[in-house]
Scaffold this motif. Structure first.
Motif, short mmCIF file in Angstrom:
data_model
loop_
_atom_site.label_atom_id
_atom_site.label_comp_id
_atom_site.label_asym_id
_atom_site.label_seq_id
_atom_site.Cartn_x
_atom_site.Cartn_y
_atom_site.Cartn_z
N VAL A 100 0.84 -1.20 0.00
CA VAL A 100 0.00 0.00 0.00
C VAL A 100 0.87 1.26 0.00
N GLU A 101 2.07 1.18 0.58
CA GLU A 101 2.93 2.36 0.70
C GLU A 101 3.33 2.91 -0.67
N ASN A 102 3.67 2.04 -1.62
CA ASN A 102 4.12 2.51 -2.93
C ASN A 102 3.01 2.49 -3.98
N GLY A 103 1.79 2.21 -3.57
CA GLY A 103 0.66 2.22 -4.50
C GLY A 103 0.51 0.98 -5.34
N GLU A 104 1.45 0.04 -5.26
CA GLU A 104 1.36 -1.21 -6.03
C GLU A 104 0.90 -2.32 -5.09
N TYR A 105 -0.31 -2.15 -4.58
CA TYR A 105 -0.80 -3.07 -3.57
C TYR A 105 -1.34 -4.35 -4.20
N GLY A 106 -1.36 -5.38 -3.38
CA GLY A 106 -1.87 -6.67 -3.81
C GLY A 106 -2.11 -7.54 -2.59
N SER A 107 -2.50 -8.77 -2.83
CA SER A 107 -2.72 -9.75 -1.76
C SER A 107 -1.84 -10.95 -2.01
N THR A 108 -1.26 -11.47 -0.95
CA THR A 108 -0.39 -12.62 -1.07
C THR A 108 -0.73 -13.64 0.01
N PRO A 109 -0.76 -14.93 -0.31
CA PRO A 109 -1.01 -15.94 0.72
C PRO A 109 0.24 -16.15 1.58
N ILE A 110 0.04 -16.22 2.89
CA ILE A 110 1.12 -16.48 3.85
C ILE A 110 0.67 -17.64 4.74
N THR A 111 1.56 -18.59 4.93
CA THR A 111 1.27 -19.76 5.75
C THR A 111 2.02 -19.68 7.07
N PHE A 112 1.30 -19.98 8.16
CA PHE A 112 1.88 -20.06 9.50
C PHE A 112 1.81 -21.52 9.94
N VAL A 113 2.96 -22.10 10.13
CA VAL A 113 3.04 -23.48 10.64
C VAL A 113 3.53 -23.39 12.08
N ILE A 114 2.67 -23.70 13.02
CA ILE A 114 3.02 -23.53 14.43
C ILE A 114 2.96 -24.87 15.16
N SER A 115 4.02 -25.14 15.89
CA SER A 115 4.10 -26.34 16.73
C SER A 115 4.45 -25.91 18.15
N ASN A 116 4.69 -26.85 19.00
CA ASN A 116 5.04 -26.52 20.39
C ASN A 116 6.41 -25.88 20.50
N THR A 117 7.25 -26.09 19.51
CA THR A 117 8.64 -25.62 19.62
C THR A 117 8.98 -24.46 18.69
#
Length: 327
Positions: A83-100
């Motif tokens: 959004v800062e430079n006007g070339e905005y978009g959407s991107t998928p991000i994955t969070f893999v969370i375990s106990n460690t």
């Protein structure tokens, strides 16, 4: 690129590049940006987790974005960036969370990630546990979305005020056209950004609901309060984004209405000019006929009389239109 975060002796240990398995096991947060096959393999071998591919991250069905494998949770959502430079978009991000450990897999850099990385360097306590890292990162994303919605709301107010002020006051046509064009561009950007922000908020809502429903051991008791706070903040931003969308729609209709009025005024001017010029054209056509016997051709004052008749025939329709209030 691989970046690992760990706390050693109360200080943040930040390392870039592929590390040995012994070091990866002790990392609390592993951030993978455009990961190479070697980086993915190193993380998978060290943590015994299957890192989703880019194609798998882009799947839209809920079962492919939110699922559990043994004690690890795999959470994927679309996030707004650029959004800062006007070339905005959407991107998928994955969070893999375990106990460690927490592993984030992404192919773009939303500003919230950069800001949170700097915060971690100042406050190593944010990287104390994997769930704390993820929830505080979500908190940073929500704060960033709030700032974006506030900014585009202010931009929309300024653009609409300028366009309405130009419509009310007598300004040059070029300036009025410029203000209306800027308002339309701003309203288009507002619609695009709020739509993508809503997509991000929807993804966060699904992730938080999934984490709460799973009652996973990866989320510690002391962080449950933070989840409730995030849910409230996300709901409030969803409501605000909906308000901005409705306001943008209303203003868009208003600006288009102003443009229609301007166009109608131009068309009316051309119509009146056409009607006013029809009688003089008729008179000129009559006296342009090549008949041998035309009584007025022999008059001494025939030519001035014909010109005066043309002027009167043009002026009378204009006076009539003004009396009717059409001008």
């Amino acid at each position: 690129m691989m970046t690992t975060y760990a706390v050693e002796d109360g200080r943040l240990a930040l390392r870039d590049g592929v590390l040995p398995a012994a070091d990866l096991v002790h990392a609390v947060w592993i951030d993978l940006l455009n990961p190479t096959p070697e980086e993915e393999k190193a993380v998978q071998d060290a943590l015994r987790l299957e890192i989703p591919t880019r194609e798998e991250m882009q799947e839209i069905e809920s079962s492919s974005r939110l699922y559990r494998e043994e004690e690890a949770l795999f959470l994927t959502a679309n996030f707004l960036y650029g959004v800062e430079n006007g070339e905005y978009g959407s991107t998928p991000i994955t969070f893999v969370i375990s106990n460690t450990a927490l592993v984030t897999v992404r192919y773009a850099t939303p500003k919230a990630f950069s800001v949170f990385a700097l915060r971690c360097q100042r406050s190593p306590a944010l990287v104390a546990t994997p769930d704390a890292v993820m929830l505080h990162l979500f908190e940073q994303i929500v704060d960033r979305l709030a700032d974006i919605l506030e900014r585009i709301g202010s931009d929309m107010d300024r653009a609409s005020s300028a366009s309405f002020r130009s419509a009310r006051t007598k300004v040059k046509a070029n300036q009025r056209d410029h203000d209306l064009r800027e308002a339309l561009i701003t309203l288009g950007q507002v619609g695009e950004v709020t739509t993508r922000a809503n997509d991000t908020l929807l993804g966060l809502t699904r992730i938080l609901s999934f984490v709460s429903a799973e009652k996973a051991t990866v989320i510690r008791k002391e962080n449950q309060v933070l989840i409730k706070t995030l849910v409230r903040d996300v709901r409030s931003l969803v409501d605000h984004a909906g308000f901005l969308n409705n306001k943008a729609t209303f203003l868009l209709d208003a600006v288009l209405g102003i443009l229609n009025v301007e166009q109608n005024a131009i068309i009316k001017t051309f119509t009146v000019a056409s009607v006013a010029l029809m009688p003089p054209t008729l008179i000129a056509s009559i006296y342009g006929m090549n008949f041998e016997y035309m009584p007025e051709l022999g008059l001494r004052f025939g030519y001035p009389a014909a010109l005066l008749l043309m002027v009167c025939s043009a002026a009378l329709p204009i006076l009539y239109f003004k009396r009717k209030g059409w001008l």
